[in-house]
Design a protein around this motif. Sequence first.
Motif, PDB file in Angstrom:
ATOM      1  N   GLU A 170       0.829  -1.202   0.000  1.00 32.20           N
ATOM      2  CA  GLU A 170       0.000   0.000   0.000  1.00 32.20           C
ATOM      3  C   GLU A 170       0.865   1.254   0.000  1.00 32.20           C
ATOM      4  OE1 GLU A 170      -2.965  -0.104   3.073  1.00 32.20           O
ATOM      5  OE2 GLU A 170      -3.246  -2.262   2.874  1.00 32.20           O
ATOM      6  N   ALA A 178      -0.952   6.532  -6.288  1.00 28.49           N
ATOM      7  CA  ALA A 178      -2.303   5.961  -6.175  1.00 28.49           C
ATOM      8  C   ALA A 178      -3.054   6.638  -5.038  1.00 28.49           C
ATOM      9  CB  ALA A 178      -2.227   4.455  -5.934  1.00 28.49           C
ATOM     10  N   VAL A 182      -8.245   3.985  -4.639  1.00 24.81           N
ATOM     11  CA  VAL A 182      -7.640   3.013  -5.553  1.00 24.81           C
ATOM     12  C   VAL A 182      -6.893   1.944  -4.777  1.00 24.81           C
ATOM     13  CG1 VAL A 182      -5.902   2.699  -7.354  1.00 24.81           C
ATOM     14  CG2 VAL A 182      -7.485   4.635  -7.461  1.00 24.81           C
ATOM     15  N   TRP A 185      -9.549  -0.465  -3.219  1.00 24.66           N
ATOM     16  CA  TRP A 185     -10.243  -1.362  -4.141  1.00 24.66           C
ATOM     17  C   TRP A 185      -9.309  -2.372  -4.796  1.00 24.66           C
ATOM     18  CZ3 TRP A 185     -15.183  -2.237  -4.179  1.00 24.66           C
ATOM     19  CH2 TRP A 185     -16.077  -1.253  -3.770  1.00 24.66           C
ATOM     20  N   ARG A 186      -8.098  -1.954  -5.136  1.00 24.30           N
ATOM     21  CA  ARG A 186      -7.218  -2.809  -5.937  1.00 24.30           C
ATOM     22  C   ARG A 186      -6.192  -3.593  -5.112  1.00 24.30           C
ATOM     23  NH1 ARG A 186      -5.835   0.562 -11.528  1.00 24.30           N
ATOM     24  NH2 ARG A 186      -8.014   0.951 -12.118  1.00 24.30           N
ATOM     25  N   ILE A 187      -5.907  -3.140  -3.886  1.00 19.15           N
ATOM     26  CA  ILE A 187      -4.868  -3.798  -3.094  1.00 19.15           C
ATOM     27  C   ILE A 187      -5.417  -4.381  -1.797  1.00 19.15           C
ATOM     28  CG2 ILE A 187      -2.672  -3.476  -1.892  1.00 19.15           C
ATOM     29  CD1 ILE A 187      -2.011  -1.272  -3.896  1.00 19.15           C
ATOM     30  N   PRO A 190      -8.857  -7.002  -2.145  1.00 18.90           N
ATOM     31  CA  PRO A 190      -8.586  -8.371  -2.587  1.00 18.90           C
ATOM     32  C   PRO A 190      -7.882  -9.222  -1.524  1.00 18.90           C
ATOM     33  CG  PRO A 190      -8.081  -6.835  -4.344  1.00 18.90           C
ATOM     34  CD  PRO A 190      -8.349  -6.012  -3.131  1.00 18.90           C
TER      35      PRO A 190
END
Length: 277
Positions: A170, A178, A182, A185-187, A190
């Motif tokens: 992160e 980022a 973002v 949602w993306r790191i 998941p």
Amino acid sequence: MSVLNRLRPLLTHVILLAVAFFYLFPFAWMLGSSLKTPGEFFTAGLQVFPAEAQWHNYVDAWSKARFGTYFLNTFLVAAGSTLMLVLITSAAGYTLARTTFPGRAAVVAVMVLLFFLPGGYTVIPLYDLVTRLGLLSTLWAVILVITAGSIIYNTILFSGYFTTLSRDVEESALVDGASTPVIFWRIALPQATPMIATVGLFHFMYSWNSFFIPLIFTLGNPKLRTLAVGMQAFVGENQTQWTWICAGAAMTIVPIMLLFFFMQRYFVDAIAGAVKG
């Protein structure tokens, strides 16, 4: 002493099997009774297996007793509230775990205090609010109220889980430009798949079996009854069709059992991750 040590595993298994029998027998009897005739239901006593399986009981319960409508309503409520809850609480939990803002301690303190507030005290103001919003006797009212009642607890769960995750990736993404949404949602999200599955599973089960909230907020429209409310109403309206009720109960329980069976791996992973952290 050696003989006792040899018998101990056997005695343990015997006791566990006896306990399992007492837990499983009511469920097995319900499944067997759902396939009996109305007369056999009363004359067979505690006999599990029917003399001849009456599979049409499920068809009759689905159509004539309107369990098909109740099933659809229940699925919409459970799926809608679960999706909404996961989106809200994961974002809120990540915010509490990763950011510092003025009044953060006060927010957490208020959340903890509200967590211990009995749900019965909030029914009247919630009913008034739903009425003013024009959502009374709609499935949206049930979805929103059930979701709201679970936000605090699950936000705390997500916050604790995100705290155990490493910040290295992160921080690298933050250096690369980022934004926080973002990164979430993306790191972060998941990586929280086990906790998402755990929260989703338990809330889906809670919503699926919920009785009080759907009863209150769909009282004026019987077509919006969920399975729990529909079965209770059906008992009062049709006292003789107990085989249909057993069939409806089977249709209520079996989907939840299958859901837990296929998602238990994620639940175990979430618990293991929390313990490791």
